[in-house]
Design an enzyme around this catalytic site. Structure first.
Site, mmCIF file in Angstrom:
data_model
loop_
_atom_site.group_PDB
_atom_site.id
_atom_site.type_symbol
_atom_site.label_atom_id
_atom_site.label_comp_id
_atom_site.label_asym_id
_atom_site.label_seq_id
_atom_site.Cartn_x
_atom_site.Cartn_y
_atom_site.Cartn_z
ATOM 1 N N GLN A 69 0.861 -1.177 0.000
ATOM 2 C CA GLN A 69 0.000 0.000 0.000
ATOM 3 C C GLN A 69 0.904 1.235 0.000
ATOM 4 O OE1 GLN A 69 -3.784 -0.690 0.340
ATOM 5 N NE2 GLN A 69 -2.697 -2.453 -0.492
ATOM 6 N N GLY A 110 -12.097 2.455 3.497
ATOM 7 C CA GLY A 110 -11.051 1.623 2.922
ATOM 8 C C GLY A 110 -10.129 2.389 1.990
ATOM 9 N N HIS A 111 -9.123 1.680 1.493
ATOM 10 C CA HIS A 111 -8.106 2.315 0.652
ATOM 11 C C HIS A 111 -8.683 2.797 -0.683
ATOM 12 C CE1 HIS A 111 -6.952 -2.002 -0.889
ATOM 13 N NE2 HIS A 111 -8.164 -1.636 -1.256
ATOM 14 N N ASN A 112 -8.114 3.881 -1.160
ATOM 15 C CA ASN A 112 -8.451 4.484 -2.463
ATOM 16 C C ASN A 112 -9.840 5.103 -2.523
ATOM 17 O OD1 ASN A 112 -5.945 3.564 -3.391
ATOM 18 N ND2 ASN A 112 -6.824 1.682 -4.216
#
Length: 208
Positions: A69, A110-112
């Site tokens: 990440q 969450g990511h993005n």
């Protein structure tokens, strides 16, 4: 660490190397911030976690391997992040929280994810990776949003709504699991109530 004038950092907060924090921010006790840039007048309540690694794995015969990440968390001006909420850093791009957005306690982002301006995200809502919210979106308590869902500006989703991956028009109210336009969901619920009453009446009449 870079923190501008007027910013206050509470006891036992952890600010990692390379984090930048703007003016007049409040960082609550026990919060942790890494891989992040915070704008001006941002409020981070106690226990919040910003910038930790997102949940990304590749599965194979030998098990699950972590996907690196590498992105950041960008928090724009006048955002509030509630106690014990978490915002994951991006995998390649950045996770972005738009200006004026207010995030309640116990929210997972969450990511993005890319959150628009002046959104409201209420307690225990959860956003999977790569979700996009337009400006002024409202997610009520315990709403769950699947990965890559795109919700248009001004949409409002009722409590415990389930949002599958896909695109959703802005300016509308939604409810249910999975969500559909609120008027349709209410009509379906009313129909189910009527059918249940009819079933009970038929049993009492001895016709079933």
């Amino acid at each position: 660490i870079g923190a501008d004038a007027g910013t206050r950092i509470g006891p036992n907060a952890v600010i990692a190397r390379g984090v930048a924090i703007g003016r007049d921010c409040q960082i609550g006790s026990g919060a942790s911030i890494s891989h992040a840039y915070l704008g001006d007048s941002v409020v981070v309540l106690p226990g919040a976690r910003i910038g930790q690694s997102g949940y990304g794995f590749v599965s194979g015969a030998g098990g699950h391997s972590k996907i690196p990440q590498l992105g950041r968390v960008i928090v724009q001006d006048r955002v509030e992040i509630g106690a014990n909420s978490t915002i994951d850093r991006g995998a390649l791009g950045d996770t972005v929280i738009g200006e004026g957005t207010k995030i309640d306690n116990l929210v997972q982002i969450g990511h993005n994810c890319r959150i628009g301006r002046h959104c409201l995200i209420v307690a225990q809502a959860g956003l999977s990776g790569s979700v996009e919210l337009g400006d002024f979106v409202v997610l009520a308590g315990q709403v769950g949003v699947a990965d890559h869902a795109r919700i248009g500006a001004g949409a409002r989703i009722g409590a415990k709504g389930g949002v599958p991956s896909g695109e959703y028009r802005g300016g509308m109210d939604y409810g249910g699991f999975p969500i559909r336009p609120l008027k349709d969901w209410r009509r379906e619920m009313a129909t189910l109530v009527l059918l249940a009453k009819r079933r009970k009446r038929d049993k009492n009449d001895g016709r079933d």
